[in-house]
Design an enzyme around this catalytic site. Structure first.
Site, PDB file in Angstrom:
ATOM      1  N   PHE B 189       0.853  -1.184   0.000  1.00  8.42           N
ATOM      2  CA  PHE B 189       0.000   0.000   0.000  1.00  8.42           C
ATOM      3  C   PHE B 189       0.892   1.238   0.000  1.00  8.42           C
ATOM      4  CE2 PHE B 189      -2.422   3.530   1.503  1.00  8.42           C
ATOM      5  CZ  PHE B 189      -3.667   3.356   0.936  1.00  8.42           C
ATOM      6  N   ASP B 295       9.166   3.271   1.759  1.00  6.48           N
ATOM      7  CA  ASP B 295       7.943   3.940   2.199  1.00  6.48           C
ATOM      8  C   ASP B 295       7.769   3.707   3.692  1.00  6.48           C
ATOM      9  OD1 ASP B 295       5.351   4.582   2.924  1.00  6.48           O
ATOM     10  OD2 ASP B 295       4.426   3.802   1.102  1.00  6.48           O
ATOM     11  N   LYS B 328       1.978  10.401   8.229  1.00  2.00           N
ATOM     12  CA  LYS B 328       1.280   9.876   9.425  1.00  2.00           C
ATOM     13  C   LYS B 328       1.799  10.482  10.730  1.00  2.00           C
ATOM     14  CE  LYS B 328      -0.889   5.725   7.683  1.00  2.00           C
ATOM     15  NZ  LYS B 328      -2.286   5.438   7.955  1.00  2.00           N
ATOM     16  N   THR B 353       2.489  24.638  -5.526  1.00  2.00           N
ATOM     17  CA  THR B 353       2.244  25.919  -4.846  1.00  2.00           C
ATOM     18  C   THR B 353       2.808  25.918  -3.428  1.00  2.00           C
ATOM     19  OG1 THR B 353       0.244  26.346  -6.109  1.00  2.00           O
ATOM     20  CG2 THR B 353       0.498  27.564  -4.050  1.00  2.00           C
TER      21      THR B 353
END
Lengths: 469, 469
Positions: B189, B295, B328, B353
């Protein structure tokens, strides 16, 4: 100066202390560059000395700011009412107790939405899915569109996924990962994540070397300005583009689920189209049973003299966009929608950990209150006319400097082309004006909503200084 | 209770006032559902009554929380030191003066990075690109990888783009929009935006009806637990998976720019692999001249008994990952990197931005300070052993309830399979335990870093209540 500033204590004009960048800014930039890429640096900013429409750098230079953090600061640096909201116990809780909004929304989330984000919901769109940035908002809208379209093609919300769909999607393959697309327009900008970047067509540097979905595009009208003096030419051009939209919808090998469009193409160089174009586009999407997503990330929240730029289109009842995305001046992000069938048919299909940030939603509420208190949408309408007329006069005086002035009747969302654009932007710094560009040759004005006539007068003087130099 | 709570005043146990959901929660959910999809609702939360490891609902029920907003609350609800940071003038300024960090970084941005995000930078990675969410962080890392790989293939940073590249990318076509890919693992994931979702392989419901890039996957080892008792089997399984990785890298039609992997597959069901596997994988990516992205969105920031889960791999000098993504528990997001050639060769290639949010970066700094003050990484290591042993004892007593207990030596990052998983999670609510699942049948513990032995004792009692029911 005949006006009273909305923010008492605002500087009365730019202050120049050093060359820009000055010695302190240079040293700070060098230090930062070791750990954070600063090659797009414009100015090391001292926000503690910035106030209202004025931005300060680290060397004490103070500039009139008509760029406003790439069109994202709505009601002034260090706005006192926003600072009140930012130091409230409610904000502190939102910061330290950030919820996973899909699972554990805070008990007053509905109230925060009703008194904030939804208070300014576009006509016909009374629901929201919240996110974090403009790119994120657009991609969430794309996902809602794909799920909606797939469900139509499947035969309705109660038709189960096939085993083949369930297994093929795990391999990123059709039919589970379907070959469907989003139609966008040439010169559009919708963000830089992988899905949104596939709809962005602003500049090659934004797209080079990044894999993209083979999604289609149609031309955005290249109108002549002033619009009022080129009605016939522009109508022909808009019809040409609409015909190409219909052509793509009919013949594109990958079925189109939605069209996404900006009311005014912003990063692409401030390209306008008329209400006629958007009304026809809405009709075409209805006729083809696809969705219309309006990207109000840069145009939304009051700058065009309406709260939402697509309010200028006068869409009849029942013809409002299916989704409207927002970010920038909202300081939060997401998409508005109305029809219930844009909620996916099952939970957890549109979902992520945070689904936005209540802290930023609370700030948007304070922004909305400030907009209402000072009647700032009306302000941008009135000041916008003043700015447009002032620039039109300057264009007469300096015909080689201001070309294709545009944005009449669109609040302060005004731009012009400049044959020496990059030089004009650079010189802005030296005279005390922080101003931005877009597209190949546009100078775009993106002042805050609290930009007033006396600020415009200062801007005119500074522009003249640049043009004379 | 033999321990003193890290947060004085923390509840001493769950409080039950009503069925869950109670009447107030039901009414609030109904109201919210009109404007905000609540079908994934777990609990209407009253954060004003939540403290430390305890979460309160709107009816006054108080639950021990070992899920923590999907593993994202690090140091307790309403942590007093975080509240101090959240109410500081510095935070207020960051909230109301949100900068476009690539153009107008605040003058103390380097200092905020050095004392916060970079203070805990993984070994060898001293630079950062900041973002907003885990999905965003991973996609930014993918973009950096694609730009790096394209540059290698082109012959270096000083080789210009061709005209064909510049024009074809505007049509989303090769060679400008190249056919390149990211290799991920089955059950991985990495997020739910279009690029990250193409690397996510957790559940069909996450992927159905969303177009995906045809990027490849390799199997993640399906190990037997406890790892220490299945060394030979697991080594064979890991070698099999590594061989498939090499096979994909050799034969995949679309060149792979990077491999992305979680140290522990989290949403996919808490699947572990050994340091051997990761060391070999790192070597394979080096041999193939591609990048390794780790990750750490869910595993990072202390929960595994190390600050970063990949610290468990003991990678030799010079073999650290090329990029490490985080979000997280950091409450902000981004990717760390070391090598200078991961900065794209031109400005504005990696840009947006806001490029993150200093408000959330300031909060992460306060989180880091709290972790250091209370020595919380050591805490998760010690408490993690205690939890693992306690669950192992429960597994003996209730062998049908706790299967494949895993996470030994990985702090509190512990999970087990449950033959009646969804029922266990539901019953948790009724006994006062807020606990989450992952994958098909896993119960995953994701307590905060301030979870102590006395909390574990309460959790054991509550689990027994569930198992007995």
């Amino acid at each position: 100066m005949s006006e009273i500033s909305y923010l008492p204590g605002e500087p009365t004009g730019p202050v120049k202390t050093t060359e820009i960048p000055g010695p302190k800014s240079k040293a700070a930039a060098e230090e930062l560059h070791k750990v954070f890429d600063t090659r797009s640096l414009n100015m090391i900013t001292d926000f503690s000395k910035s106030f209202g429409n004025y931005i300060a750098d680290l060397d004490g230079n103070v500039l009139l700011d008509v760029y406003a953090q790439i069109a994202s600061i709505p009601v002034g640096y260090n706005n006192p009412n926003l600072l009140k909201a930012a130091t409230s116990p409610e904000m502190a809780s939102a910061l330290v107790n950030r919820p996973a909004l899909g699972n554990f929304p805070q008990h007053d989330w509905a109230e925060i939405l009703h008194s904030g984000i939804l208070r300014v919901a576009p006509k016909g769109l009374h629901q929201v899915f919240t996110g974090t940035t403009g790119s994120d908002a657009n991609e969430l809208a794309f996902k809602a569109a794909f799920m909606w379209k797939a469900l139509q093609r499947r035969g309705g919300p109660h038709v189960d996924f096939t085993e083949q769909e369930k297994s093929s999607c795990m391999d990123n393959k059709s039919p589970g990962s379907p070959d469907m697309s989003i139609l966008s327009f040439k010169k559009a900008f919708h963000g830089r994540l992988f899905g949104s970047l596939s709809t962005t067509r602003s500049k090659a540097i934004h797209k080079l070397d990044i894999p993209a979905f083979p999604w289609p595009q149609a031309p955005f009208p290249a109108l002549k300005y002033p619009l009022a003096e080129n009605v016939e030419f522009n109508r022909t051009e808009e019809d040409r583009c609409l015909a190409e939209v219909e052509e793509v919808l009919k013949n594109n090998p990958s079925p189109v689920a939605a069209v996404i469009i900006e009311p005014i193409q912003s990063e692409g160089g401030d390209n306008h189209a008329t209400p006629y174009f958007f009304q026809r586009l809405r009709q075409i999407t209805k006729d083809n049973e696809i969705l219309l997503i309006v990207d109000e990330v840069q145009t939304g929240v009051g700058a065009t003299g309406k709260f939402w730029a697509h309010d200028h289109w006068n869409l009849p009842e029942g013809m409002h966009p299916d989704m409207v995305t927002f970010s920038k001046k909202a300081q939060t992000a997401g998409y508005y929608y109305g029809r219930d069938d844009l909620r996916p048919n099952l939970p957890y299909r549109q979902f992520n950990t945070w689904m936005g940030d209540p802290a930023r939603a609370i700030l948007f509420r304070a922004i909305i209150e400030e907009i209402e208190r000072l009647n700032l949408v009306e302000n941008t309408r009135v000041v916008g006319d003043y700015v447009y007329n002032g620039l039109a006069a300057l264009a007469q005086k300096y015909p080689g400097e201001i070309v294709n002035l545009r944005g009449q009747g669109q609040g302060t969302f005004i731009a012009f082309d400049s044959p020496r654009r990059d030089e004009v932007l650079m010189k802005g710094k030296t005279v005390g004006l922080n101003i931005g560009g877009s597209g190949e040759s546009a100078v775009r004005l993106r002042p805050m909503l609290i930009f007033q006539k006396h600020h415009a007068d200062i801007m005119f003087d500074l522009l003249e200084k640049i043009f004379k130099s």
